[in-house]
Scaffold this motif. Structure first.
Motif, short mmCIF file in Angstrom:
data_model
loop_
_atom_site.label_atom_id
_atom_site.label_comp_id
_atom_site.label_asym_id
_atom_site.label_seq_id
_atom_site.Cartn_x
_atom_site.Cartn_y
_atom_site.Cartn_z
N HIS A 110 0.85 -1.20 0.00
CA HIS A 110 0.00 0.00 0.00
C HIS A 110 0.89 1.26 0.00
CE1 HIS A 110 -3.60 2.43 1.41
NE2 HIS A 110 -2.59 3.22 1.77
N HIS A 114 1.66 4.58 -2.80
CA HIS A 114 1.83 6.03 -2.63
C HIS A 114 3.17 6.48 -3.23
CE1 HIS A 114 -1.74 6.66 -0.34
NE2 HIS A 114 -1.36 5.97 0.72
N GLN A 140 1.56 11.27 4.27
CA GLN A 140 0.38 10.47 4.00
C GLN A 140 0.25 9.46 5.14
OE1 GLN A 140 -1.69 11.12 1.60
NE2 GLN A 140 -3.06 9.38 1.89
N CYS A 142 -1.66 6.37 6.89
CA CYS A 142 -2.57 5.30 6.47
C CYS A 142 -3.05 4.49 7.66
CB CYS A 142 -1.88 4.41 5.44
SG CYS A 142 -1.22 5.39 4.08
N GLY A 157 -5.95 7.03 -1.02
CA GLY A 157 -6.06 5.78 -0.27
C GLY A 157 -6.63 4.66 -1.13
N ALA A 160 -3.93 3.49 -3.59
CA ALA A 160 -2.87 2.73 -2.91
C ALA A 160 -3.40 1.35 -2.50
CB ALA A 160 -2.35 3.49 -1.69
ZN LIG Z 1 -2.50 5.23 2.31
#
Ligand SMILES: [Zn+2]
Length: 239
Positions: A110, A114, A140, A142, A157, A160
């Motif tokens: 993930h 990004h 960023q 998450c 999001g 990713a």
């Molecule tokens: Zn993320």
């Protein structure tokens, strides 16, 4: 990819990808990455190779970071810094717990999403001359519940999360796995959700690709190999 207006206000324009485009880009990226070492994409992709991939494209990778300052449910953080490659940190509780390795693999890919697909946006923003942006890194953050599938309004999001599935379960290989399963069970079209067959398909994808049951279910559903559960969140819109 085409650029559309970013309604979150973070950027003037943002990239819009069709899921099939992300699938193709991710499989090409993996094919090129493994060409010199394995000749082809190894399945499941070893966690060490995923680490090697992310280390190639970031300046600083910390798989055992203390991210509690961002909140207890934060599993990964990617920091975009002007003039430098991004910095990625993954929560220590994922990296060092054996039974959580699948979640670690999901979070790592993930964050790689990004890095690979979003770093240019921050580079363009800092090149445009905003002095404040140049001195302050963009981060960023998450959270656990958005790692596999974010809400449609969170396009970064969402992308990713999709990339995570597309890297761990490359498109041609998951189609092959699901296709063989459908053939064996005499199923035509998507496997009905919440059935014994759905559970068996998810189990096969889990063991073939070394992913969590959630990651397998979301990937299969997005590809319409598994029918969406009634009243569940819509998984089909492209972001
Ligand atoms: Zn993320």
């Amino acid at each position: 990819m085409r650029e559309i207006r970013d309604t979150t206000g973070r950027f003037a324009l943002r990239p819009h990808y069709q899921p099939a485009e992300l699938d193709r880009l991710c499989e090409t990226l993996l094919t090129q990455f493994f060409k010199s070492t394995h000749g082809q994409i190894p399945i499941p992709i070893p966690t060490d190779d995923l680490t090697r991939l992310i280390e190639r494209d970031v300046s600083d990778f910390d798989p055992g970071a203390d991210l509690r300052e961002f909140g207890n449910d934060v599993e990964g953080v990617t920091e975009f810094r002007p003039g430098r490659k991004p910095r990625v940190r993954i929560a220590a509780q994922l990296a060092y717990a054996e039974r959580r390795e699948n979640r670690y693999r999901t979070t790592l890919t993930h964050e790689y999403g990004h890095v690979h697909f979003h770093a240019y946006l921050f580079a363009m923003q800092s090149a445009s001359g905003d002095l404040l942006q140049q001195t302050r890194p963009a981060v960023q953050i998450c959270k656990r519940e958005t790692i596999i599938d974010a809400r449609n309004t969170d396009w970064m999001g969402w992308q990713a999360g999709y990339v995570s599935g597309a890297l761990l379960m490359p498109i041609s290989m998951i189609r092959k796995t699901a296709g063989a399963f459908q053939e064996q069970h005499g199923i035509f079209g998507p496997v009905a959700s919440a059935t014994a067959e759905a559970a068996a398909l998810i189990a096969r994808v889990r063991s073939t690709f070394q992913v969590s049951a959630d990651a397998a279910r979301v990937r299969l559903t997005k590809l319409e190999l598994l029918a969406a559960q009634a009243h569940g969140p819509s998984l089909f819109s492209s972001r």
